[in-house]
Design a protein around this motif. Sequence first.
Motif, PDB file in Angstrom:
ATOM      1  N   ARG A   1      -2.343  -7.022  17.732  1.00 25.30           N
ATOM      2  CA  ARG A   1      -1.985  -5.979  16.765  1.00 25.30           C
ATOM      3  C   ARG A   1      -1.475  -4.729  17.482  1.00 25.30           C
ATOM      4  O   ARG A   1      -0.491  -4.124  17.081  1.00 25.30           O
ATOM      5  CB  ARG A   1      -3.195  -5.652  15.878  1.00 25.30           C
ATOM      6  CG  ARG A   1      -2.876  -4.668  14.751  1.00 25.30           C
ATOM      7  CD  ARG A   1      -4.050  -4.495  13.795  1.00 25.30           C
ATOM      8  NE  ARG A   1      -4.324  -5.706  13.045  1.00 25.30           N
ATOM      9  CZ  ARG A   1      -5.400  -6.466  13.198  1.00 25.30           C
ATOM     10  NH1 ARG A   1      -6.334  -6.131  14.072  1.00 25.30           N
ATOM     11  NH2 ARG A   1      -5.564  -7.550  12.475  1.00 25.30           N
TER      12      ARG A   1
ATOM     13  N   CYS B   1      -1.224  -0.707   2.054  1.00 25.88           N
ATOM     14  CA  CYS B   1       0.020  -1.431   2.360  1.00 25.88           C
ATOM     15  C   CYS B   1       0.944  -1.470   1.148  1.00 25.88           C
ATOM     16  O   CYS B   1       1.540  -2.502   0.838  1.00 25.88           O
ATOM     17  CB  CYS B   1      -0.265  -2.827   2.889  1.00 25.88           C
ATOM     18  SG  CYS B   1      -1.260  -3.827   1.792  1.00 25.88           S
TER      19      CYS B   1
ATOM     20  N   THR C   1       2.513  -3.247  17.702  1.00 28.52           N
ATOM     21  CA  THR C   1       2.918  -1.889  17.340  1.00 28.52           C
ATOM     22  C   THR C   1       4.078  -1.444  18.229  1.00 28.52           C
ATOM     23  O   THR C   1       5.075  -0.890  17.762  1.00 28.52           O
ATOM     24  CB  THR C   1       1.727  -0.919  17.492  1.00 28.52           C
ATOM     25  OG1 THR C   1       0.574  -1.504  16.892  1.00 28.52           O
ATOM     26  CG2 THR C   1       2.007   0.413  16.827  1.00 28.52           C
TER      27      THR C   1
ATOM     28  N   THR D   1       4.337  -8.790   6.440  1.00 27.84           N
ATOM     29  CA  THR D   1       3.992  -7.380   6.323  1.00 27.84           C
ATOM     30  C   THR D   1       2.848  -7.090   7.303  1.00 27.84           C
ATOM     31  O   THR D   1       2.461  -7.988   8.056  1.00 27.84           O
ATOM     32  CB  THR D   1       3.574  -7.067   4.873  1.00 27.84           C
ATOM     33  OG1 THR D   1       2.471  -7.913   4.526  1.00 27.84           O
ATOM     34  CG2 THR D   1       4.708  -7.361   3.898  1.00 27.84           C
ATOM     35  N   SER D   2       2.302  -5.876   7.285  1.00 34.07           N
ATOM     36  CA  SER D   2       1.276  -5.506   8.280  1.00 34.07           C
ATOM     37  C   SER D   2       0.261  -6.615   8.534  1.00 34.07           C
ATOM     38  O   SER D   2      -0.002  -6.981   9.660  1.00 34.07           O
ATOM     39  CB  SER D   2       0.487  -4.282   7.811  1.00 34.07           C
ATOM     40  OG  SER D   2       1.335  -3.194   7.628  1.00 34.07           O
TER      41      SER D   2
ATOM     42  N   ILE E   1       3.922  -0.414   9.000  1.00 31.62           N
ATOM     43  CA  ILE E   1       3.223  -1.303   9.935  1.00 31.62           C
ATOM     44  C   ILE E   1       2.588  -0.479  11.059  1.00 31.62           C
ATOM     45  O   ILE E   1       1.424  -0.674  11.409  1.00 31.62           O
ATOM     46  CB  ILE E   1       4.178  -2.390  10.486  1.00 31.62           C
ATOM     47  CG1 ILE E   1       4.679  -3.281   9.326  1.00 31.62           C
ATOM     48  CG2 ILE E   1       3.479  -3.250  11.540  1.00 31.62           C
ATOM     49  CD1 ILE E   1       5.746  -4.288   9.710  1.00 31.62           C
TER      50      ILE E   1
ATOM     51  N   ASN F   1      -0.412   1.390   9.605  1.00 30.75           N
ATOM     52  CA  ASN F   1      -1.519   0.460   9.346  1.00 30.75           C
ATOM     53  C   ASN F   1      -2.204   0.044  10.645  1.00 30.75           C
ATOM     54  O   ASN F   1      -3.425  -0.002  10.725  1.00 30.75           O
ATOM     55  CB  ASN F   1      -0.994  -0.792   8.638  1.00 30.75           C
ATOM     56  CG  ASN F   1      -0.809  -0.609   7.137  1.00 30.75           C
ATOM     57  OD1 ASN F   1      -0.789  -1.570   6.391  1.00 30.75           O
ATOM     58  ND2 ASN F   1      -0.665   0.619   6.662  1.00 30.75           N
ATOM     59  N   HIS F   2      -1.407  -0.285  11.653  1.00 30.13           N
ATOM     60  CA  HIS F   2      -1.989  -0.748  12.921  1.00 30.13           C
ATOM     61  C   HIS F   2      -2.778   0.372  13.609  1.00 30.13           C
ATOM     62  O   HIS F   2      -3.844   0.131  14.178  1.00 30.13           O
ATOM     63  CB  HIS F   2      -0.897  -1.285  13.849  1.00 30.13           C
ATOM     64  CG  HIS F   2      -0.345  -2.628  13.425  1.00 30.13           C
ATOM     65  ND1 HIS F   2      -0.733  -3.274  12.266  1.00 30.13           N
ATOM     66  CD2 HIS F   2       0.556  -3.461  14.011  1.00 30.13           C
ATOM     67  CE1 HIS F   2      -0.087  -4.439  12.176  1.00 30.13           C
ATOM     68  NE2 HIS F   2       0.700  -4.569  13.222  1.00 30.13           N
TER      69      HIS F   2
END
Lengths: 469, 287
Positions: A338, A64, A342, A380-381, A100, A103-104
């Motif tokens: 999550r 991240c 997205t 953030t994420s 994001i 990451n997801h």
Amino acid sequence: MGNKIIMNPVTRISGFLEIQVEVEENKIIDAKCGGMLFRGFEKMLKGRPPLDAVYFTQRICGICSTAHSIGSTSALEDVLDIIPNDNDKMIRDFIHGCEIIQNHLRHYYQYSLPDYVKGVELQLTQIEMHNDYRLPENLNKELANHYLDSFRYGRLAHEMLTVLGGKAPHNHGVFVGGVTVNLDASKWIKVKSTLAEIKDFVENVMIPDVYVISEYYSDYFENGVGYRNLMTYGLFDNYKEKQLFFVEPQVFIDGEVYVLDSDKITENIQKAWFEANQIVQKPTELTVEENANKEGAYSWIKAPRYDGYVMEVGPLARMILSGNYKRGISTMDRLIARVLETKKIIEIMEQFLERMKFEPANQRIYEFPYSVKGKGLADTSRGALGHWIYVQDQEIYNYEIITPSAWNLSPEDSKGLKGAAEKALIGTTIKDMAYPVEIGRIIRSFDPCISCATHVESDRFAPMDIRIV
Amino acid sequence: MNCPMIQSKSNTAKKLIDIAIKEVKEDERKKINLIWLEATGCAGNIISLLNAERPDVTYLLKEMVSLKYDNSIMVLEGQAAFQQFIDTLETEYILVVEGAVSIKDNGKYSVIAYYNGKPVTAMEAVRMAGEKAKYVIAVGTCASFGGISSAYPNPSQSISVVDFLNREVIRVPGCPGHPDWVIGTIAHLLAFGKPVLDEKNRPVMFYGITVHDRCTRRSYFDQGIFANKLGDPQCMFLLGCDGPVTKADCPVRQWNGYVNWPIEDNTPCIGCAQENFPDGMEPFVKY
């Protein structure tokens, strides 16, 4: 007779985490989350040129890094009294959105899915870890294939980030004043077409996949609940238009929503490997020294608290607090939120694209006041990230960072309050003591990033007159 | 009463299957094992590796190497995961280390496992795996040179894998390492053995030139036309660009699907692949 389980490494997360739980009659009665990595970034930052914080702090975290470029840039803009124009803000938020998404995708498929799906094809991951895989063979095979497919989409999310930000991880394009890219039609259509491809995968594969998992593992709606206190620093909340808005800064404590007051944020070092004159300190006043041999401590993560409360941060907190998710708080709700987030992020990014203008980057030469403090708070994420900076005589005098994973994975504090993930573990029934698969599933639902959570160490903060901007 | 003939016949099929499985397994064994060890760093190099394309990480793991241990993507967890690390030490393997080696308090600042009742430090794990590995590759600037993990005042007392291990280590620096640099180095090891290395043990095929040598803004430098601020299209030498001293093929390779790189994004090279990054490369942006 109680049983103690120590799990280390907790794999499929970022960084080193150790979980210790005590189990009585198959029920977890105590839990400890220990961050096992220390580098001391805040000590390193002291004395460096303030603008370098943007590229320097990204190196706290490989997954991240963009989040830290957003946090540090916001803190520096606070110091310099700069508000980027809407166009630059949209490009910057688009870059952040790319991270994001990446990451997801990585978390859901590469980190979480192997807990629920057997035998994905990569040689390394063929091994069966436990005996609680529940999907019928055809569905299991389908999701295992999606695990492999998803590599491409995570990669494409980083490719979009790079079109606008230069490279990933550790981008260059997010900078004080906005961004450095001079957007043109070629770049714009490249990211627009890539985003469409990713959206197709998210809508038609990722979302159905998470509902498959939630159907066969519905008991995970009952565990991993935690304190039910949620917090966000806000994400995509600086626009007038409704279509660009996601969630504004707020906290949810004991069933009530309040406006966020960042002065209520403290850090507690009772069970962390740090020494200080005061156990509880504000991020702007932190004075700690590391001590790996401290009696009774078990983590490099300090315990951040809001008005004394333990807060859960992350996609589920954002989705609930923005009114986009209502089902509840649990292990499975975290996974679903999550995945649904997205899609939400992609939809807002599409709105940014519709409004972006092909204007040159709005960069200029910056000069710092002699002595000035600032903060950058951004979701953030993994949730709420805070950077606090104190610049004196053109140098960083003090820097403090509280990461989302510090909120979620914190140790016990001096009032005896367990951290959010610890609390989520306590009370869980472990079906098979030979394979305590529940622990990893619950912990991973928080998407721990220990590289981030344990980055830090601050230096002495001398009393003086300070202009707060 | 058991007839030995019947017993033998009924076992024939099973025997053949066993032989076939053994051959498949032996074929599998022809792929060399790989341990990807995350030490004192940010785990950004494994994330970068997952961005690889042609070959992508799936090809790498299916066709080239047999990945036995990596904290970020392996399915196993806890002691069972680390057991796989231990078991691999008895085989032929390549060791990749990302992250520096924190030696403060005997490594206590990076604990990567709890094995047979004891914490295992990253320092111990690098030593254990580093001594027996066929090749050791230090991926990223922290593993290669200490990098940002060892930035002043180096609170975790981090050193490079090269300084820590008393053996040959191939350096693939960069923050992070480009996936092509990593997979290309592994490909060379598999197909032709050790690649040609420079005086700092970097593969010449990736680190033979400086960023400045092939920079897309080189003509501005030669004509003395310089940018005043980030976002400008000219040479950023006066803004602190470290391209002239940084060896890496970023200008010709580019990043993430080969779509861009920092200088094309109107920001200076910060020398992230270089020995004295970050302390010797700052200020990253000079005004």
